[in-house]
Structures are given as structure tokens and as C-alpha cells.
Design a protein around this motif. Structure first.
Motif, PDB file in Angstrom:
ATOM      1  N   HIS A 124       0.848  -1.199   0.000  1.00 40.59           N
ATOM      2  CA  HIS A 124       0.000   0.000   0.000  1.00 40.59           C
ATOM      3  C   HIS A 124       0.877   1.240   0.000  1.00 40.59           C
ATOM      4  O   HIS A 124       2.080   1.190   0.290  1.00 40.59           O
ATOM      5  CB  HIS A 124      -0.950   0.002   1.207  1.00 40.59           C
ATOM      6  N   ALA A 125       0.253   2.364  -0.298  1.00 36.21           N
ATOM      7  CA  ALA A 125       0.918   3.665  -0.274  1.00 36.21           C
ATOM      8  C   ALA A 125      -0.115   4.723   0.118  1.00 36.21           C
ATOM      9  O   ALA A 125      -1.331   4.513  -0.033  1.00 36.21           O
ATOM     10  CB  ALA A 125       1.545   3.993  -1.624  1.00 36.21           C
ATOM     11  N   HIS A 126       0.372   5.880   0.584  1.00 34.96           N
ATOM     12  CA  HIS A 126      -0.523   6.871   1.174  1.00 34.96           C
ATOM     13  C   HIS A 126      -0.021   8.283   0.877  1.00 34.96           C
ATOM     14  O   HIS A 126       1.170   8.512   0.689  1.00 34.96           O
ATOM     15  CB  HIS A 126      -0.593   6.683   2.696  1.00 34.96           C
ATOM     16  N   ALA A 127      -0.933   9.203   0.876  1.00 36.57           N
ATOM     17  CA  ALA A 127      -0.572  10.614   0.721  1.00 36.57           C
ATOM     18  C   ALA A 127      -1.586  11.478   1.447  1.00 36.57           C
ATOM     19  O   ALA A 127      -2.762  11.108   1.591  1.00 36.57           O
ATOM     20  CB  ALA A 127      -0.510  11.007  -0.749  1.00 36.57           C
ATOM     21  N   LYS A 128      -1.132  12.633   1.899  1.00 33.36           N
ATOM     22  CA  LYS A 128      -2.014  13.663   2.434  1.00 33.36           C
ATOM     23  C   LYS A 128      -1.965  14.850   1.487  1.00 33.36           C
ATOM     24  O   LYS A 128      -0.879  15.280   1.063  1.00 33.36           O
ATOM     25  CB  LYS A 128      -1.603  14.067   3.845  1.00 33.36           C
ATOM     26  N   ILE A 129      -3.137  15.352   1.140  1.00 33.31           N
ATOM     27  CA  ILE A 129      -3.267  16.416   0.144  1.00 33.31           C
ATOM     28  C   ILE A 129      -4.136  17.522   0.719  1.00 33.31           C
ATOM     29  O   ILE A 129      -5.205  17.257   1.284  1.00 33.31           O
ATOM     30  CB  ILE A 129      -3.903  15.879  -1.156  1.00 33.31           C
ATOM     31  N   SER A 130      -3.685  18.754   0.564  1.00 34.72           N
ATOM     32  CA  SER A 130      -4.519  19.883   0.958  1.00 34.72           C
ATOM     33  C   SER A 130      -4.741  20.800  -0.235  1.00 34.72           C
ATOM     34  O   SER A 130      -3.854  20.969  -1.080  1.00 34.72           O
ATOM     35  CB  SER A 130      -3.881  20.681   2.108  1.00 34.72           C
ATOM     36  N   CYS A 131      -5.922  21.373  -0.298  1.00 36.53           N
ATOM     37  CA  CYS A 131      -6.253  22.388  -1.298  1.00 36.53           C
ATOM     38  C   CYS A 131      -6.589  23.679  -0.566  1.00 36.53           C
ATOM     39  O   CYS A 131      -7.473  23.692   0.295  1.00 36.53           O
ATOM     40  CB  CYS A 131      -7.456  21.961  -2.139  1.00 36.53           C
ATOM     41  N   ARG A 132      -5.879  24.757  -0.896  1.00 34.80           N
ATOM     42  CA  ARG A 132      -6.243  26.086  -0.413  1.00 34.80           C
ATOM     43  C   ARG A 132      -7.204  26.692  -1.431  1.00 34.80           C
ATOM     44  O   ARG A 132      -6.958  26.626  -2.642  1.00 34.80           O
ATOM     45  CB  ARG A 132      -5.001  26.960  -0.256  1.00 34.80           C
ATOM     46  N   LEU A 133      -8.286  27.282  -0.932  1.00 32.57           N
ATOM     47  CA  LEU A 133      -9.405  27.659  -1.788  1.00 32.57           C
ATOM     48  C   LEU A 133      -9.717  29.142  -1.664  1.00 32.57           C
ATOM     49  O   LEU A 133      -9.478  29.759  -0.631  1.00 32.57           O
ATOM     50  CB  LEU A 133     -10.632  26.828  -1.413  1.00 32.57           C
ATOM     51  N   VAL A 134     -10.256  29.701  -2.730  1.00 34.23           N
ATOM     52  CA  VAL A 134     -10.591  31.128  -2.755  1.00 34.23           C
ATOM     53  C   VAL A 134     -12.097  31.282  -2.901  1.00 34.23           C
ATOM     54  O   VAL A 134     -12.836  30.335  -3.174  1.00 34.23           O
ATOM     55  CB  VAL A 134      -9.846  31.850  -3.897  1.00 34.23           C
ATOM     56  N   MET A 135     -12.567  32.516  -2.730  1.00 37.86           N
ATOM     57  CA  MET A 135     -13.985  32.815  -2.906  1.00 37.86           C
ATOM     58  C   MET A 135     -14.386  32.421  -4.327  1.00 37.86           C
ATOM     59  O   MET A 135     -13.677  32.754  -5.287  1.00 37.86           O
ATOM     60  CB  MET A 135     -14.262  34.291  -2.681  1.00 37.86           C
TER      61      MET A 135
END
Length: 480
Positions: free
Chosen positions: A332-343
Motif C-alpha cells: 500500500h501507499a498513502h498521501a495527504k493532500i490539501s487544497c487552499r481555496l478562494v472565494m
């Protein structure tokens, strides 16, 4: 000015200024006492410390003269509330801050212990000195200056200091829904932001939202021998790397279908405001040891970090990572992903879009699970807002220059919560220097920012009380 080693500020004049100066020594001791409490909300072994910090804060509010002070239970760390309602016909300002802090690690990089605060080179050094205990001290000192000299405030003020901001404010929204009278008012002041590069006074008018995901991919029950299975079965680590790579094109635009559908585009005025910031890109890169900027084509670095959405891998792991060699195909493999969002992007919708894109990019047969670990909405204060103008006037009177208006890349979900759920105008009036090392070793607060912040908030309350329609009132006895 003895308390402003790197920043000049104008004294208030009158008895309030005399009180603030006279109380400096006692204020510094209480500030240090507050910082010495290791109120790390994310670590269960510090739960008692968080309660100690809450009780200390409630005691300070009572000592100064706040009313209806309460250490309110949440199911987690308590929220401290208090108020001064001078006249129901006056405007009511809600002041938000947080008494919890980040862990002190790594301890070996600190010049002193993170919870043994010390004043050095015109700064208070210690965990929470800037984020956010120092800013709470500013509000306590402003309250004390006004009540001890006049016996009343020029407007009504409610205080709401939470203990879980550094651990996602998991109980705050539910608590607010159950205690609407403790957080209702005409406007909200959040002091959890700071000044611009060069320690220039600034007001943050925009913050990006966020959605945070964890991706888990799996192909087999156990790791496999790379000789016997390499080239004949899916390698989850290879597959996950390719899936993540597919989320951007060569122009570094995000390829997730629908990702940009709701983005409010930057106007010519917005772009002019970004361009007007005294931003030194070379210094920005040099400070972190980076060789070159990178980001979405067609936008400057300041536009990318404050006005455009992002998708970033925050961590990726799987397979063998120890010393030496181990020839396996990871199970298995894993990742953490974040998205910064605008109006006006919706974080929950974006999370589903990213999940769909990842699954569409996965090879047939790979098991893919995407978990949403948290969402926060973007935030924007209109430049014409009278509370924002009152804050700008107070900063100018105190520091002698018009503040800069910033759109920052980070997220403060509570700001959007007040704005979206309670329909309250929110002003981010923060005072930390840009080199405060918040969340890092050797966090510090410039005492010039602290002392100027006290005087700014006194001026803000008076200025808005004098002219609530435009926020343009000001003291007649202010110096400088």
C-alpha cells in the motif's frame, strides 16, 4: 520609547497612556505567567494545562472588570467568555482569540525552553508569545486601560477565547450554536494575524479556505518480492505517484474537473493591490533557502499565495524507507493532500472533485480510499466595511502610516464561520511581526508590536464609537 525596539508607535495621551505605561512591568509578568502554561490542545497529556490556562484567563478577565465571565464546557477544552455591556443601544464588538498553542517540538532548536518565557532583544520569546497568547494580552491590556481610568468602555465588548484552535476547533461551531448570546454582536475582531514583511502595519482582508484529504491505495495483503512480482502487478507507490502527478498540467494548473468553476477571478483592482505590496521575492525565497519560485502560470508570487487556489501534497509514504535496501513491491501507499481555496469555492465540493479525479486516474484493480480530514471556507472582508476602516484609522494613528491590505494564503476557519453562519462583519486586526516563528522553534513577539497593539485597539474602540457609520472617528488627544 522604551517598549518599541523595532517599531515606533504614537502614545495615546491622557490617563489611558499613563496607566498602560505604569502597568508595563506587571503586564510583562502576567504575560510570562500565561506563556509558562503548556496549553497544547492537540496532546491529551496537556488537557489539564489547557484548563489551567482557561482558568488563568478567566481570572484575568474578572480582575480587570469583565462581566459574566465563564469557563464554558465544550466536550473538549473549555471556551472562556466574558463581556462588558455598557449600554444596549451601543454597538457590540466580539473579540475572538485562542489560548491553546502548538507543541514546543523540536526542543533542541529553542534558545530557551518553549514554556520558560524570557525577554530578549526587545522580544518576548516563548511558545504562544505571538500565536495567540500575546494578542490576547493586547486585548486584556486595552480593557484594563479603559476600565481603570474611565470605569466603562466606549462600546460594548464580548470576549470569546477558545482552547482548540490549534487542533481544528472541533467543538467550537457546536458550542456557538448552543450559546448564541455569547457570540452575537455587530462585528467581530480576530487578532490572529500580523504585519507584512518589514514589520509594516497591515490588515488581512482575505484568507483562503481549505480541504484536507488522505489518500490510501492498496493492491495486496502484504509486501511482495520485487523479483517475483515486479512488472507483473500494480505497484501502489508508483501508481499513487502517477495519480498525484496527473492533478497538474505543465502550466501548473490543477486538472481536477470542475475545480475552477466557482473561483472568483482577480479583478484589475485586485491585481493592482497585489502589485502595490512592497514584496521582495528574492528575500522571500532566500529566507527559506529556495532557489526559484514556482506556481500557476500567469500570476505573480503574491497573487498565487493569496488570491489563487492550490493543490499540494503535504506528505507521501509507503513501502520500505529504512537504511539499506529491501526489494519489495509495497502492499500500500498513502498521501495527504490539501487544497487552499478562494472565494467562492466550497471545500466539501472540491474534496469530492479531487476524490473523483484520483479514482479516475488510478489503474484498474487498485483499491483507492479518499478520506476528508477537514474543511474550512474562504474569507473576504470588503474594503468599504466601516469596521475595517475604523481599524485602518486606528493603525494609522498609532503607527503613522496607512496599513497595507493583505490576502493571505492561510486559513482561519473561525473567520468564515462568523461571516457565513452569523452574518457578522469580521476584521482581522492582528499585530504579530512577520518573523514571529509561530508554530516553530523560538516563537517570539516584538514588544513594539505588543505595545502598539494595545494603543491601536483602544483607538479602534473609540474611533468606531465616535462614528459607527464610517468608522472614521478618532481621538482628539492622540499624539503623533
Amino acid at each position: 520609547m522604551p517598549y518599541a525596539p523595532s517599531l515606533n508607535w504614537a502614545p495615546l495621551g491622557g490617563p489611558e497612556e499613563a496607566q498602560i505605561v505604569a502597568a508595563h512591568g506587571a503586564r510583562m509578568k502576567r504575560y510570562a505567567d500565561f506563556l509558562s502554561i503548556p496549553s497544547v490542545s492537540a496532546e491529551p497529556n496537556h488537557a489539564a494545562d489547557c484548563r489551567t490556562a482557561a482558568e488563568w484567563l478567566a481570572g484575568e478577565l474578572r480582575r480587570i472588570g469583565a462581566q459574566r465571565v465563564e469557563v464554558s464546557e465544550t466536550g473538549g477544552h473549555p471556551i472562556v467568555v466574558g463581556e462588558r455591556i455598557e449600554d444596549p443601544t451601543l454597538p457590540t464588538i466580539v473579540v475572538y482569540g485562542h489560548y491553546d498553542v502548538q507543541p514546543g517540538d523540536p526542543l533542541d532548536l529553542w534558545k530557551t525552553s518553549p514554556f520558560e518565557p524570557i525577554v530578549r532583544d526587545g522580544r518576548m520569546l516563548g511558545r504562544g508569545s505571538a500565536d495567540d497568547k500575546g494578542q490576547i494580552v493586547i486585548h486584556l491590556a486595552a480593557l484594563e486601560a479603559l476600565l481603570s481610568t474611565r470605569g466603562r468602555l466606549p462600546v460594548n465588548v464580548k470576549y470569546l477565547f477558545e482552547g482548540e484552535e490549534e487542533s481544528s476547533s472541533v467543538n467550537l461551531e457546536r458550542w456557538m450554536a448552543s450559546h448564541p448570546d455569547r457570540c452575537s454582536g455587530d462585528a467581530v475582531i480576530i487578532s490572529d494575524t500580523g504585519f507584512f514583511e518589514g514589520n509594516l502595519p497591515a490588515l488581512t482582508v482575505g484568507l483562503r479556505g481549505i480541504t484536507y484529504l488522505q489518500v490510501d491505495v492498496r493492491n495486496s495483503d502484504v509486501d511482495l518480492h520485487s523479483g517475483g512480482f515486479g512488472g507483473s502487478v500494480i505497484n501502489p507507490a508508483n501508481a499513487l505517484a502517477a495519480m498525484i502527478a496527473s492533478l497538474h498540467d505543465e502550466q501548473r494548473r490543477i486538472t481536477v474537473p470542475g475545480f475552477y468553476d466557482d473561483v472568483v477571478q482577480l479583478t484589475p483592482a485586485d491585481r493592482a493591490a497585489f502589485a502595490a505590496l512592497p514584496f521582495d521575492e528574492s528575500a522571500y525565497l532566500a529566507a527559506i533557502g529556495a532557489g526559484a519560485p514556482q506556481g500557476e502560470d500567469g500570476y505573480s508570487t503574491v497573487e498565487r499565495r493569496g488570491g489563487r487556489p492550490t493543490l499540494d501534497v503535504n506528505g507521501i509514504w509507503g513501502g520500505f524507507t529504512g537504511d539499506g535496501s529491501k526489494t519489495i513491491i509495497p502492499a500500500h501507499a498513502h498521501a495527504k493532500i490539501s487544497c487552499r481555496l478562494v472565494m467562492a469555492q466550497d471545500p466539501a465540493r472540491i474534496a469530492l472533485q479531487v476524490e473523483a479525479a484520483l479514482k479516475a486516474a488510478a489503474p484498474r484493480g487498485l483499491q483507492v480510499e479518499v478520506r476528508n480530514l477537514g474543511n474550512g471556507y474562504p474569507f473576504l472582508t470588503p474594503l468599504g466595511d466601516p469596521y475595517l476602516q475604523a481599524a485602518a484609522n486606528a493603525l494609522k494613528e498609532t503607527f503613522g502610516a496607512d496599513p497595507l491590505y493583505l490576502r493571505e494564503g492561510g486559513s482561519i476557519p473561525i473567520a468564515a464561520l462568523f461571516q457565513r453562519e452569523l452574518s457578522l462583519p469580521v476584521v482581522l486586526l492582528g499585530f504579530t511581526p512577520p518573523d514571529d516563528n509561530a508554530h516553530a522553534p523560538n516563537e517570539s513577539m516584538d514588544l513594539g508590536n505588543l505595545e502598539g497593539g494595545i494603543r491601536t485597539f483602544v483607538r479602534f474602540l473609540e474611533g468606531y464609537a465616535a462614528n459607527p457609520a464610517s468608522g472614521s472617528g478618532s481621538r482628539t488627544d492622540a499624539a503623533g
